[in-house]
Design a protein around this motif. Structure first.
Motif, PDB file in Angstrom:
ATOM      1  N   ILE A 160       1.776  -7.641 -22.409  1.00 53.50           N
ATOM      2  CA  ILE A 160       3.036  -7.247 -21.770  1.00 53.50           C
ATOM      3  C   ILE A 160       3.430  -5.845 -22.208  1.00 53.50           C
ATOM      4  N   LEU A 161       3.312  -5.569 -23.502  1.00 53.52           N
ATOM      5  CA  LEU A 161       3.656  -4.244 -24.007  1.00 53.52           C
ATOM      6  C   LEU A 161       2.787  -3.170 -23.354  1.00 53.52           C
ATOM      7  N   ALA A 162       1.489  -3.439 -23.245  1.00 52.81           N
ATOM      8  CA  ALA A 162       0.586  -2.473 -22.617  1.00 52.81           C
ATOM      9  C   ALA A 162       0.923  -2.296 -21.144  1.00 52.81           C
ATOM     10  N   ALA A 163       1.251  -3.390 -20.449  1.00 54.17           N
ATOM     11  CA  ALA A 163       1.586  -3.303 -19.027  1.00 54.17           C
ATOM     12  C   ALA A 163       2.851  -2.473 -18.815  1.00 54.17           C
ATOM     13  N   VAL A 164       3.859  -2.688 -19.665  1.00 55.58           N
ATOM     14  CA  VAL A 164       5.096  -1.915 -19.549  1.00 55.58           C
ATOM     15  C   VAL A 164       4.829  -0.448 -19.885  1.00 55.58           C
ATOM     16  N   ARG A 165       3.974  -0.192 -20.874  1.00 58.97           N
ATOM     17  CA  ARG A 165       3.608   1.189 -21.188  1.00 58.97           C
ATOM     18  C   ARG A 165       2.984   1.882 -19.980  1.00 58.97           C
ATOM     19  N   VAL A 166       2.055   1.202 -19.324  1.00 58.36           N
ATOM     20  CA  VAL A 166       1.391   1.798 -18.161  1.00 58.36           C
ATOM     21  C   VAL A 166       2.394   2.012 -17.034  1.00 58.36           C
ATOM     22  N   ALA A 167       3.229   1.007 -16.775  1.00 62.95           N
ATOM     23  CA  ALA A 167       4.223   1.127 -15.705  1.00 62.95           C
ATOM     24  C   ALA A 167       5.189   2.273 -15.958  1.00 62.95           C
ATOM     25  N   SER A 168       5.436   2.574 -17.237  1.00 60.27           N
ATOM     26  CA  SER A 168       6.383   3.626 -17.605  1.00 60.27           C
ATOM     27  C   SER A 168       5.740   4.996 -17.743  1.00 60.27           C
ATOM     28  N   SER A 169       4.424   5.050 -17.717  1.00 58.68           N
ATOM     29  CA  SER A 169       3.718   6.286 -18.038  1.00 58.68           C
ATOM     30  C   SER A 169       3.818   7.325 -16.927  1.00 58.68           C
ATOM     31  N   ILE A 170       3.744   8.571 -17.315  1.00 60.91           N
ATOM     32  CA  ILE A 170       3.745   9.655 -16.339  1.00 60.91           C
ATOM     33  C   ILE A 170       2.524   9.552 -15.434  1.00 60.91           C
ATOM     34  N   ALA A 171       1.375   9.191 -16.015  1.00 57.60           N
ATOM     35  CA  ALA A 171       0.137   9.096 -15.232  1.00 57.60           C
ATOM     36  C   ALA A 171       0.268   8.093 -14.099  1.00 57.60           C
ATOM     37  N   ALA A 172       0.802   6.901 -14.405  1.00 52.10           N
ATOM     38  CA  ALA A 172       0.951   5.877 -13.368  1.00 52.10           C
ATOM     39  C   ALA A 172       2.083   6.212 -12.408  1.00 52.10           C
ATOM     40  N   GLN A 173       3.153   6.795 -12.926  1.00 53.47           N
ATOM     41  CA  GLN A 173       4.288   7.157 -12.074  1.00 53.47           C
ATOM     42  C   GLN A 173       3.877   8.197 -11.034  1.00 53.47           C
ATOM     43  N   GLN A 174       3.113   9.184 -11.456  1.00 56.49           N
ATOM     44  CA  GLN A 174       2.736  10.257 -10.547  1.00 56.49           C
ATOM     45  C   GLN A 174       1.615   9.873  -9.590  1.00 56.49           C
ATOM     46  N   SER A 175       0.821   8.868  -9.962  1.00 57.05           N
ATOM     47  CA  SER A 175      -0.354   8.503  -9.156  1.00 57.05           C
ATOM     48  C   SER A 175      -0.253   7.107  -8.562  1.00 57.05           C
ATOM     49  N   ALA A 176       0.961   6.553  -8.448  1.00 59.51           N
ATOM     50  CA  ALA A 176       1.119   5.171  -8.001  1.00 59.51           C
ATOM     51  C   ALA A 176       0.464   4.917  -6.651  1.00 59.51           C
ATOM     52  N   LEU A 177       0.642   5.829  -5.704  1.00 58.09           N
ATOM     53  CA  LEU A 177       0.067   5.634  -4.365  1.00 58.09           C
ATOM     54  C   LEU A 177      -1.453   5.690  -4.406  1.00 58.09           C
ATOM     55  N   THR A 218       0.804  -1.225   0.000  1.00 63.07           N
ATOM     56  CA  THR A 218       0.000   0.000   0.000  1.00 63.07           C
ATOM     57  C   THR A 218       0.836   1.274   0.000  1.00 63.07           C
ATOM     58  N   ASP A 219       2.071   1.208   0.487  1.00 65.30           N
ATOM     59  CA  ASP A 219       2.888   2.428   0.570  1.00 65.30           C
ATOM     60  C   ASP A 219       3.931   2.517  -0.541  1.00 65.30           C
ATOM     61  N   LEU A 220       3.824   1.658  -1.546  1.00 61.30           N
ATOM     62  CA  LEU A 220       4.802   1.661  -2.634  1.00 61.30           C
ATOM     63  C   LEU A 220       4.543   2.847  -3.565  1.00 61.30           C
ATOM     64  N   ASN A 221       5.597   3.566  -3.906  1.00 62.65           N
ATOM     65  CA  ASN A 221       5.437   4.768  -4.729  1.00 62.65           C
ATOM     66  C   ASN A 221       5.862   4.561  -6.179  1.00 62.65           C
ATOM     67  N   ILE A 222       5.952   3.299  -6.610  1.00 62.50           N
ATOM     68  CA  ILE A 222       6.186   3.000  -8.025  1.00 62.50           C
ATOM     69  C   ILE A 222       5.051   2.107  -8.519  1.00 62.50           C
ATOM     70  N   PRO A 223       4.715   2.176  -9.808  1.00 63.15           N
ATOM     71  CA  PRO A 223       3.612   1.366 -10.331  1.00 63.15           C
ATOM     72  C   PRO A 223       3.921  -0.129 -10.265  1.00 63.15           C
ATOM     73  N   VAL A 224       2.903  -0.907  -9.904  1.00 64.12           N
ATOM     74  CA  VAL A 224       2.970  -2.366  -9.965  1.00 64.12           C
ATOM     75  C   VAL A 224       1.798  -2.823 -10.834  1.00 64.12           C
ATOM     76  N   ILE A 225       2.123  -3.497 -11.928  1.00 62.37           N
ATOM     77  CA  ILE A 225       1.122  -3.903 -12.910  1.00 62.37           C
ATOM     78  C   ILE A 225       1.136  -5.428 -13.029  1.00 62.37           C
ATOM     79  N   VAL A 226      -0.048  -6.036 -13.019  1.00 64.68           N
ATOM     80  CA  VAL A 226      -0.172  -7.479 -13.212  1.00 64.68           C
ATOM     81  C   VAL A 226      -0.872  -7.722 -14.546  1.00 64.68           C
ATOM     82  N   THR A 227      -0.353  -8.668 -15.316  1.00 61.81           N
ATOM     83  CA  THR A 227      -0.971  -8.986 -16.601  1.00 61.81           C
ATOM     84  C   THR A 227      -0.837 -10.474 -16.891  1.00 61.81           C
TER      85      THR A 227
END
Length: 347
Positions: free
Chosen positions: A134-151, A108-117
């Motif tokens: 896999i490509l979509a999951a890596v895109r999301v994990a790398s995205s600014i939106a997910a990076q900034q809103s991971a928590l 719950t306190d992780l500040n990086i995206p974790v994506i399951v696919t």
């Protein structure tokens, strides 16, 4: 490792499943490594620098809660080291709705995206969906939106270009490519033309409350939780066995998948009440969609009657997720009062 100039650093943990299947003597069996999975993804090096590790090679029904706890500890260590900008987990789809939620509770306190696919079509079938997922999951994990809103997003499930919150995602079809949905809330986003679009944020309050109870050490061995569904023809014999302590190994908790808004046949109530005196008993709705009622009906076996007998309402939480949460709480040695208070957050 697949490198990308100026891209994010993404770690992929491969657990097996349909996405990693190879031909066996009579059908598909898990066999592909993490490296083999990412090697099959065209254009991945244009998105991020990806390092794949084979955490396990099993069919998804064989993933255990203990394995998910171990994986969460690895991911937490990765985050603490600061080496990776995001984590992607590949696994079989049969249990994604459970394992992703367990990870969500434990991170719950992780500040990086974790994506399951995962994938619905194995690599030997026409148009396998694994590489695209896999490509979509890596895109999301790398995205600014997910990076900034991971928590605020927590663990996500990305499949078929749709982004789901781990707390609400369900496998709603046994075979179709669009097998996953979030019936209670809808998806939180989508991947469109390679862009990550976040439409809404999930309700994190109950997940964060659970995470606070799970901060300490967890028991390593399993703490058995029974999951029992009810029907008009249910004789109650299984519940009687649990009530009498005749269940092998003795369950430490019970999740009852009840009718409608949280109702049981009157004939089952005595056994349930007796079990609730010694074990935490959590009730869910077998509809799989919608929250339980709290104060509408008052007949024997109704939501008010069961509450008066000590049964705990899971609110909007699905039965599979409720069972996983209850076992984690028991592994954390939470008291019955703490368990009751925590599940109240989902009502």
């Amino acid at each position: 490792m697949y490198s990308s100039a100026g891209g994010k650093q993404i770690k992929v943990y491969a657990l097996g499943g349909t996405i990693a299947m190879v031909p066996g003597p009579q059908g598909a069996v898990p066999g592909l490594t993490g490296e083999a999975l990412i090697a099959a993804v065209d254009g991945l090096d244009q998105v991020a620098t990806v390092d794949a590790e084979t955490f396990s090679i099993v069919a998804s029904p064989n993933i255990t809660i203990g394995a998910v706890v171990d994986l969460s500890q690895r991911i937490r260590g990765d985050a603490a080291a600061g080496r990776w900008d995001g984590i992607v987990v590949t696994q079989g789809t049969d249990t994604i709705e459970e394992t992703s939620f367990l990870l969500d509770l434990l991170l719950t306190d992780l500040n990086i995206p974790v994506i399951v696919t995962g994938a619905m079509r194995n690599p030997r079938l026409a148009s396998p969906d694994g590489p695209g997922n896999i490509l979509a999951a890596v895109r999301v994990a790398s995205s600014i939106a997910a990076q900034q809103s991971a928590l605020h997003l927590g663990v996500l499930v990305v499949i078929n270009d749709t982004i789901h919150a781990a707390s609400t995602v369900l496998k709603a079809n046994s075979h179709r490519l669009d097998a996953f949905s979030s019936p209670a809330s809808g998806p939180v986003g989508a991947v469109i033309e390679g862009r990550t679009l976040i439409y809404s944020l999930p309700n994190r309050q109950p997940i964060l409350a659970a995470g606070r109870l799970l901060k300490g050490p967890l028991l390593e061995g399993p703490v058995p939780v029974a999951l029992v569904s009810t029907s008009v023809g249910d004789t109650g014999w299984l519940l009687e066995a649990v009530a009498d302590g005749r269940d092998e190994g003795h369950y430490r908790g019970l999740v009852l998948d009840a009718m409608g808004g949280g109702h049981l046949p009157e004939r089952l109530v005595p056994s349930v009440a007796f079990i609730a005196e010694r074990l935490p008993v959590v009730i869910t709705s077998r509809t799989g969609n919608g929250s339980l009622l709290l104060d509408t009906y008052a007949y024997a076996g109704s939501e008010t009657d069961l509450r008066d007998k000590g049964v705990i309402s899971a609110g909007w939480l699905h039965k599979f997720k409720a069972a996983g949460l209850l076992e984690l709480l028991l592994r954390a040695k939470a008291s019955k009062a703490e368990i009751r208070s925590l599940f109240t957050e989902f009502n």
